[in-house]
Design a protein around this motif. Structure first.
Motif, mmCIF file in Angstrom:
data_model
loop_
_atom_site.group_PDB
_atom_site.id
_atom_site.type_symbol
_atom_site.label_atom_id
_atom_site.label_comp_id
_atom_site.label_asym_id
_atom_site.label_seq_id
_atom_site.Cartn_x
_atom_site.Cartn_y
_atom_site.Cartn_z
ATOM 1 N N UNK A 1 16.066 -2.695 -7.238
ATOM 2 C CA UNK A 1 15.436 -1.698 -6.983
ATOM 3 C C UNK A 1 15.022 -0.564 -7.773
ATOM 4 N N UNK A 2 16.367 -0.115 -8.137
ATOM 5 C CA UNK A 2 16.373 1.259 -8.898
ATOM 6 C C UNK A 2 15.636 0.774 -10.496
ATOM 7 N N UNK A 3 16.067 -0.280 -10.688
ATOM 8 C CA UNK A 3 15.340 -0.780 -12.040
ATOM 9 C C UNK A 3 13.682 -0.912 -12.051
ATOM 10 N N UNK A 4 13.257 -1.053 -11.037
ATOM 11 C CA UNK A 4 11.854 -1.153 -10.346
ATOM 12 C C UNK A 4 11.404 0.230 -10.297
ATOM 13 N N UNK A 5 12.007 1.110 -10.407
ATOM 14 C CA UNK A 5 11.638 2.614 -10.348
ATOM 15 C C UNK A 5 11.502 3.156 -8.783
ATOM 16 N N UNK A 6 12.349 2.695 -7.996
ATOM 17 C CA UNK A 6 12.572 2.986 -6.827
ATOM 18 C C UNK A 6 13.821 4.162 -6.930
ATOM 19 N N UNK A 7 13.369 5.470 -5.954
ATOM 20 C CA UNK A 7 14.501 6.527 -6.067
ATOM 21 C C UNK A 7 15.649 6.080 -5.593
ATOM 22 N N UNK A 8 16.889 6.520 -6.124
ATOM 23 C CA UNK A 8 18.159 6.045 -5.221
ATOM 24 C C UNK A 8 18.018 6.355 -4.028
ATOM 25 N N UNK A 9 17.948 7.364 -3.341
ATOM 26 C CA UNK A 9 17.836 7.580 -1.854
ATOM 27 C C UNK A 9 17.114 7.012 -1.141
ATOM 28 N N UNK A 10 16.069 6.330 -1.698
ATOM 29 C CA UNK A 10 15.291 5.327 -0.901
ATOM 30 C C UNK A 10 15.797 4.049 -1.055
ATOM 31 N N UNK A 11 16.249 3.479 -2.343
ATOM 32 C CA UNK A 11 16.768 2.228 -2.452
ATOM 33 C C UNK A 11 17.876 1.715 -1.738
ATOM 34 N N UNK A 12 18.788 2.850 -1.234
ATOM 35 C CA UNK A 12 20.032 2.571 -0.426
ATOM 36 C C UNK A 12 19.678 2.274 0.749
ATOM 37 N N UNK A 13 18.367 2.228 1.306
ATOM 38 C CA UNK A 13 18.092 1.991 2.500
ATOM 39 C C UNK A 13 18.328 0.355 2.955
ATOM 40 N N UNK A 14 18.406 -0.559 1.907
ATOM 41 C CA UNK A 14 18.458 -1.744 2.295
ATOM 42 C C UNK A 14 19.967 -2.369 2.374
ATOM 43 N N UNK A 15 20.955 -1.178 1.875
ATOM 44 C CA UNK A 15 22.403 -1.321 2.202
ATOM 45 C C UNK A 15 22.514 -1.699 3.846
ATOM 46 N N UNK A 16 23.719 -2.510 3.995
ATOM 47 C CA UNK A 16 23.855 -2.867 5.613
ATOM 48 C C UNK A 16 24.324 -1.458 6.125
ATOM 49 N N UNK A 17 24.909 -0.429 5.670
ATOM 50 C CA UNK A 17 25.146 0.770 6.275
ATOM 51 C C UNK A 17 24.132 1.466 6.797
ATOM 52 N N UNK A 18 22.694 1.201 6.530
ATOM 53 C CA UNK A 18 21.408 1.944 6.866
ATOM 54 C C UNK A 18 21.327 1.788 8.153
ATOM 55 N N UNK A 19 21.868 2.538 9.107
ATOM 56 C CA UNK A 19 21.696 2.278 10.686
ATOM 57 C C UNK A 19 20.898 3.576 11.255
ATOM 58 N N UNK A 20 20.141 3.684 12.425
ATOM 59 C CA UNK A 20 20.002 4.611 13.122
ATOM 60 C C UNK A 20 21.144 5.634 13.136
ATOM 61 N N UNK A 21 21.060 6.735 13.009
ATOM 62 C CA UNK A 21 22.005 7.955 13.340
ATOM 63 C C UNK A 21 21.235 9.019 14.195
ATOM 64 N N UNK A 22 22.135 9.416 14.962
ATOM 65 C CA UNK A 22 21.606 10.506 15.932
ATOM 66 C C UNK A 22 22.684 11.626 15.973
ATOM 67 N N UNK A 23 22.213 13.005 16.099
ATOM 68 C CA UNK A 23 23.117 14.074 15.689
ATOM 69 C C UNK A 23 22.961 15.428 16.142
ATOM 70 N N UNK A 24 23.285 16.461 16.716
ATOM 71 C CA UNK A 24 23.213 17.511 17.192
ATOM 72 C C UNK A 24 23.389 18.553 15.940
ATOM 73 N N UNK A 25 22.443 19.471 15.960
ATOM 74 C CA UNK A 25 22.514 20.611 14.788
ATOM 75 C C UNK A 25 22.693 22.018 15.429
ATOM 76 N N UNK A 26 23.335 22.610 15.062
ATOM 77 C CA UNK A 26 23.309 24.184 15.326
ATOM 78 C C UNK A 26 23.206 24.989 14.307
ATOM 79 N N UNK A 27 22.486 26.136 14.273
ATOM 80 C CA UNK A 27 22.192 26.897 13.164
ATOM 81 C C UNK A 27 21.337 28.218 13.574
ATOM 82 N N UNK A 28 21.457 29.055 12.772
ATOM 83 C CA UNK A 28 20.359 30.227 13.179
ATOM 84 C C UNK A 28 19.030 29.980 12.943
#
Length: 72
Positions: A1-28
């Motif tokens: 995918x990278x060779x076809x011009x897809x950005x690395x952060x988007x190409x990695x979405x096909x990897x098996x670890x690309x699963x739904x994530x849920x988290x809580x944030x805190x901040x000002x």
């Protein structure tokens, strides 16, 4: 995918670890406003804009006056 011009952060979405994530944030409120001021810019990556848009919608409902002043 990278060779076809897809950005690395988007190409990695096909990897098996690309699963739904849920988290809580805190901040000002100022920190969240800084994120939105940077990431709601049309030049920001689309996925980052989507997250910032969700933050913006939540903060507008919770802190309407303060939020309006911080995201000018």
């Amino acid at each position: 995918m990278i060779e076809d011009g897809v950005a690395p952060e988007q190409a990695r979405m096909i990897l098996p670890l690309n699963t739904m994530t849920q988290w809580y944030w805190s901040g000002s409120l100022a920190a969240f406003a800084r994120v939105c001021n940077l990431r709601l810019d049309p030049h920001a990556q689309e996925e980052a804009r989507e997250v910032a848009d969700h933050i913006d919608k939540h903060m507008r409902g919770i802190f309407p006056v303060s939020w309006r002043e911080l995201v000018k």
